[in-house]
Motif scaffolding. Structure first.
Motif, PDB file in Angstrom:
ATOM      1  N   LEU A  14      62.347  74.886  69.546  1.00 53.76           N
ATOM      2  CA  LEU A  14      60.968  75.195  69.203  1.00 53.76           C
ATOM      3  C   LEU A  14      60.027  75.026  70.353  1.00 53.76           C
ATOM      4  CD1 LEU A  14      61.236  73.951  65.485  1.00 53.76           C
ATOM      5  CD2 LEU A  14      61.702  76.295  66.402  1.00 53.76           C
ATOM      6  N   HIS A  15      58.766  75.495  70.075  1.00 54.58           N
ATOM      7  CA  HIS A  15      57.563  75.647  71.127  1.00 54.58           C
ATOM      8  C   HIS A  15      56.337  75.147  70.245  1.00 54.58           C
ATOM      9  CE1 HIS A  15      56.738  79.728  70.026  1.00 54.58           C
ATOM     10  NE2 HIS A  15      57.859  80.275  70.426  1.00 54.58           N
ATOM     11  N   LEU A  16      55.412  75.068  71.193  1.00 58.53           N
ATOM     12  CA  LEU A  16      54.183  74.653  70.673  1.00 58.53           C
ATOM     13  C   LEU A  16      53.390  75.781  69.833  1.00 58.53           C
ATOM     14  CD1 LEU A  16      51.963  72.508  70.920  1.00 58.53           C
ATOM     15  CD2 LEU A  16      51.146  73.708  73.120  1.00 58.53           C
ATOM     16  N   GLU A 110      58.538  95.939  70.442  1.00 63.84           N
ATOM     17  CA  GLU A 110      58.401  95.083  71.397  1.00 63.84           C
ATOM     18  C   GLU A 110      59.785  94.518  71.929  1.00 63.84           C
ATOM     19  OE1 GLU A 110      55.691  92.182  70.079  1.00 63.84           O
ATOM     20  OE2 GLU A 110      54.333  93.603  70.052  1.00 63.84           O
ATOM     21  N   LYS A 111      60.479  94.139  70.967  1.00 66.02           N
ATOM     22  CA  LYS A 111      61.960  93.330  71.249  1.00 66.02           C
ATOM     23  C   LYS A 111      63.092  94.481  71.698  1.00 66.02           C
ATOM     24  CE  LYS A 111      61.661  89.114  69.093  1.00 66.02           C
ATOM     25  NZ  LYS A 111      62.237  88.102  68.305  1.00 66.02           N
ATOM     26  N   ALA A 112      63.021  95.681  71.053  1.00 61.38           N
ATOM     27  CA  ALA A 112      63.939  96.708  71.696  1.00 61.38           C
ATOM     28  C   ALA A 112      63.676  97.247  72.853  1.00 61.38           C
ATOM     29  CB  ALA A 112      63.876  97.998  70.706  1.00 61.38           C
ATOM     30  N   ASP A 146      50.589  84.565  63.146  1.00 62.93           N
ATOM     31  CA  ASP A 146      49.865  85.839  62.988  1.00 62.93           C
ATOM     32  C   ASP A 146      50.816  86.672  63.419  1.00 62.93           C
ATOM     33  OD1 ASP A 146      47.198  87.292  63.081  1.00 62.93           O
ATOM     34  OD2 ASP A 146      48.052  87.761  65.014  1.00 62.93           O
ATOM     35  N   ASP A 147      51.869  86.917  64.209  1.00 62.00           N
ATOM     36  CA  ASP A 147      52.797  87.830  64.689  1.00 62.00           C
ATOM     37  C   ASP A 147      53.647  88.158  63.316  1.00 62.00           C
ATOM     38  OD1 ASP A 147      54.000  85.138  65.020  1.00 62.00           O
ATOM     39  OD2 ASP A 147      55.640  86.474  65.423  1.00 62.00           O
ATOM     40  N   GLN A 148      53.684  87.578  62.454  1.00 61.73           N
ATOM     41  CA  GLN A 148      54.580  87.948  61.333  1.00 61.73           C
ATOM     42  C   GLN A 148      53.558  88.747  60.204  1.00 61.73           C
ATOM     43  OE1 GLN A 148      57.812  88.084  61.366  1.00 61.73           O
ATOM     44  NE2 GLN A 148      57.532  87.514  63.558  1.00 61.73           N
ATOM     45  N   LYS A 202      50.167  87.929  76.119  1.00 59.91           N
ATOM     46  CA  LYS A 202      51.399  87.931  75.582  1.00 59.91           C
ATOM     47  C   LYS A 202      51.678  86.686  74.504  1.00 59.91           C
ATOM     48  CE  LYS A 202      55.171  87.905  78.220  1.00 59.91           C
ATOM     49  NZ  LYS A 202      56.037  87.887  79.358  1.00 59.91           N
ATOM     50  N   LYS A 203      52.280  86.621  73.606  1.00 60.82           N
ATOM     51  CA  LYS A 203      52.477  85.326  72.679  1.00 60.82           C
ATOM     52  C   LYS A 203      53.491  84.505  73.272  1.00 60.82           C
ATOM     53  CE  LYS A 203      55.701  85.731  68.999  1.00 60.82           C
ATOM     54  NZ  LYS A 203      56.549  84.443  69.101  1.00 60.82           N
ATOM     55  N   MET A 204      53.330  83.026  73.226  1.00 58.02           N
ATOM     56  CA  MET A 204      54.314  82.279  73.574  1.00 58.02           C
ATOM     57  C   MET A 204      55.638  82.508  72.495  1.00 58.02           C
ATOM     58  SD  MET A 204      54.087  78.224  73.453  1.00 58.02           S
ATOM     59  CE  MET A 204      52.658  78.033  74.843  1.00 58.02           C
ATOM     60  N   SER A 205      56.646  82.657  73.171  1.00 56.05           N
ATOM     61  CA  SER A 205      57.951  82.932  72.404  1.00 56.05           C
ATOM     62  C   SER A 205      59.041  82.240  72.784  1.00 56.05           C
ATOM     63  CB  SER A 205      58.330  84.440  72.849  1.00 56.05           C
ATOM     64  OG  SER A 205      57.382  85.286  72.080  1.00 56.05           O
ATOM     65  N   LYS A 206      59.881  81.974  72.075  1.00 57.62           N
ATOM     66  CA  LYS A 206      61.263  81.388  72.387  1.00 57.62           C
ATOM     67  C   LYS A 206      62.150  82.143  73.307  1.00 57.62           C
ATOM     68  CE  LYS A 206      62.290  79.895  67.913  1.00 57.62           C
ATOM     69  NZ  LYS A 206      62.617  81.107  67.292  1.00 57.62           N
ATOM     70  N   SER A 207      61.978  83.744  73.185  1.00 54.54           N
ATOM     71  CA  SER A 207      62.909  84.651  73.824  1.00 54.54           C
ATOM     72  C   SER A 207      62.163  84.781  75.152  1.00 54.54           C
ATOM     73  CB  SER A 207      62.992  85.872  73.195  1.00 54.54           C
ATOM     74  OG  SER A 207      61.891  86.304  72.613  1.00 54.54           O
ATOM     75  N   ASP A 208      60.843  84.316  75.727  1.00 54.25           N
ATOM     76  CA  ASP A 208      60.264  84.621  77.066  1.00 54.25           C
ATOM     77  C   ASP A 208      61.491  84.057  77.909  1.00 54.25           C
ATOM     78  OD1 ASP A 208      58.837  84.617  79.414  1.00 54.25           O
ATOM     79  OD2 ASP A 208      56.937  84.685  77.985  1.00 54.25           O
TER      80      ASP A 208
HETATM   81  P1  ATP Z   1      61.735  84.646  69.260  1.00 55.14           P
HETATM   82  O1  ATP Z   1      60.940  85.280  70.597  1.00 55.14           O
HETATM   83  O2  ATP Z   1      63.139  84.572  69.123  1.00 55.14           O
HETATM   84  O3  ATP Z   1      61.209  85.837  68.118  1.00 55.14           O
HETATM   85  P2  ATP Z   1      59.600  83.062  68.419  1.00 55.14           P
HETATM   86  O4  ATP Z   1      59.075  82.028  69.317  1.00 55.14           O
HETATM   87  O5  ATP Z   1      58.810  84.493  67.861  1.00 55.14           O
HETATM   88  O6  ATP Z   1      60.887  83.508  68.919  1.00 55.14           O
HETATM   89  P3  ATP Z   1      60.342  83.059  65.713  1.00 55.14           P
HETATM   90  O7  ATP Z   1      61.502  82.148  65.160  1.00 55.14           O
HETATM   91  O8  ATP Z   1      60.529  84.215  65.547  1.00 55.14           O
HETATM   92  O9  ATP Z   1      59.785  82.277  67.158  1.00 55.14           O
HETATM   93  O10 ATP Z   1      59.166  82.382  64.688  1.00 55.14           O
HETATM   94  C1  ATP Z   1      59.059  81.416  63.869  1.00 55.14           C
HETATM   95  C2  ATP Z   1      57.473  81.182  63.538  1.00 55.14           C
HETATM   96  O11 ATP Z   1      56.830  80.690  64.497  1.00 55.14           O
HETATM   97  C3  ATP Z   1      57.011  82.239  62.577  1.00 55.14           C
HETATM   98  O12 ATP Z   1      56.108  81.809  61.415  1.00 55.14           O
HETATM   99  C4  ATP Z   1      56.230  82.783  63.695  1.00 55.14           C
HETATM  100  O13 ATP Z   1      55.013  83.705  63.235  1.00 55.14           O
HETATM  101  C5  ATP Z   1      55.537  81.658  64.324  1.00 55.14           C
HETATM  102  N1  ATP Z   1      55.103  81.867  65.935  1.00 55.14           N
HETATM  103  C6  ATP Z   1      56.173  82.299  66.611  1.00 55.14           C
HETATM  104  N2  ATP Z   1      55.501  82.524  68.025  1.00 55.14           N
HETATM  105  C7  ATP Z   1      53.991  81.975  67.738  1.00 55.14           C
HETATM  106  C8  ATP Z   1      52.991  81.944  68.506  1.00 55.14           C
HETATM  107  N3  ATP Z   1      52.838  82.070  69.706  1.00 55.14           N
HETATM  108  N4  ATP Z   1      52.011  81.505  67.861  1.00 55.14           N
HETATM  109  C9  ATP Z   1      51.994  81.006  66.759  1.00 55.14           C
HETATM  110  N5  ATP Z   1      52.870  81.103  65.946  1.00 55.14           N
HETATM  111  C10 ATP Z   1      53.932  81.717  66.367  1.00 55.14           C
END
Ligand code: ATP
Ligand code: MG
Length: 341
Positions: A14-16, A110-112, A146-148, A202-208
């Motif tokens: 998990l990230h911030l 985005e993911k595809a 917000d991304d969901q 770009k949003k912070m992501s696990k998959s970055d």
């Molecule tokens: P992946 O890149 O694998 O999709 P992710 O970082 O988007 O990973 P998820 O597991 O898809 O993380 O999302 C888990 C939760 O964290 C969801 O509620 C999602 O909205 C939230 N979330 C993910 N990234 C962010 C972000 N950058 N800022 C705020 N909330 C986030």
């Protein structure tokens, strides 16, 4: 009853963004709601996961949930693939959801990436599985980042269409306002969309692929300091009013992160730091982030020494989740017209 459902993918630690966008609300809602928190491994495999990494990440994410403050006595903490009804309900909802609705989903686009033809069908179907996750418990509130938001709207549309399509059977079964409650998104706080530290658009992501783009909850103090020092910024000083952050995504992001970690508003943060250069603001941000995140990292390290405990939490959670899901799913099958044994 007020019932919360939410989940995170075991695609990485998990990230911030996960923490500030979702987890902070998950923790608070334990005091006011019945909470069900899932490690969504069925979602994770919509993109390729090495099996040995997936196995590790499932336990890692569970340990992070606990380290952040989710209480496995009060909340149900479990792993999606251990409760078979998620996939089963997703199939039924696949037959309710419309192709046109899914074609509008931006996360898939985005993911595809460029080659949509090569994406898995699971990636395309991701939002329907997410609707199934929520509706399987007839959850009323879904705390997410917000991304969901778009996926949550789709879940509401699916619930609504199910309620309408099967209105006769639903009423005959004694439900006055439809079978599925329309789940409410719960998207609040000063950091509902934390941006990448390398690219403020770009949003912070696990998959970055770049680890410098995100602060992981397990990062040590030196790593946190290095990542914030390298974080992209513009050359100007911080403004003293929130309006001054417009058009400055990186500044906006760092101020938002500071505000969320400090439990303040962005306006308060700018009262303190307006006029400061990033060279002065970043050290304060680093100190704050290290102070808030290092206890979580330490607790996670302690927990991961006992994988049997983690697996036990998941097994117990799955049993409790199943106890809620089974009667609801049995009712769904009956409404649809399936014949039970
Ligand atoms: P992946 O890149 O694998 O999709 P992710 O970082 O988007 O990973 P998820 O597991 O898809 O993380 O999302 C888990 C939760 O964290 C969801 O509620 C999602 O909205 C939230 N979330 C993910 N990234 C962010 C972000 N950058 N800022 C705020 N909330 C986030
Ligand atoms: Mg995601």
């Amino acid at each position: 009853t007020l019932r919360v459902f939410s989940g995170m993918q075991p695609t990485h630690n998990l990230h911030l963004g996960n923490y500030l966008g979702a987890m902070v609300n998950w923790i608070k809602m334990q005091d006011t709601h019945e909470c069900i928190y899932c490690v969504v491994d069925l979602h994770a495999i919509t993109l390729w996961q090495e099996p040995k990494d997936l196995r590790r990440h499932i336990r890692d994410v569970t340990a992070s949930y606990l380290a952040c403050g989710l209480d496995p006595k009060r909340s149900i903490i479990f792993n999606q693939s251990q409760v078979a009804h998620h996939a089963e309900l997703a199939w039924i909802l696949n037959c309710v959801a419309r192709l046109g609705w899914l074609n509008r989903m931006t996360q898939f686009k985005e993911k595809a990436g460029k080659d949509k033809e090569a994406a898995s069908i699971g990636l395309y179907d991701y939002p329907v599985l997410m609707a199934a996750d929520i509706l399987l418990y007839r959850a009323t509130h879904v705390p997410v980042g917000d991304d969901q938001k778009q996926h949550l709207e789709l879940a509401r549309d699916i619930a609504q269409k199910f309620n309408v399509d099967y209105a006769g059977e639903i009423e005959a079964a004694g439900y006055k306002d439809g079978f599925f409650p329309l789940p409410e998104p719960f998207i609040t706080g000063p950091a509902t969309r934390v941006m990448s530290l390398r690219d403020g658009t770009k949003k912070m992501s696990k998959s970055d692929p770049s680890d410098l783009a995100r602060i992981n909850l397990v990062d040590d103090a030196d790593t946190i300091a290095k990542k914030f020092r390298k974080a992209k910024t513009d050359p100007d000083a911080l403004p003293s009013e929130v309006e001054g952050l417009k058009g400055r995504p990186e500044a906006d992001n760092l101020v938002g992160i500071y505000a969320a970690l400090a439990g303040k508003t962005a306006a308060d943060v700018l009262k303190e730091f307006g006029g400061s250069q990033f060279s002065a603001f970043k050290p304060a941000l680093i100190d704050l982030a290290v102070a808030k995140l290092s206890p979580i990292a330490a607790e996670k390290r302690r927990l991961e020494e006992d994988p049997t405990y983690i697996d036990g939490v998941l097994a117990d959670g799955a049993a409790r989740a199943r106890a809620i899901a089974s009667p609801i799913f049995r009712q769904v099958k009956e409404i649809v017209g399936f014949v039970s044994a």
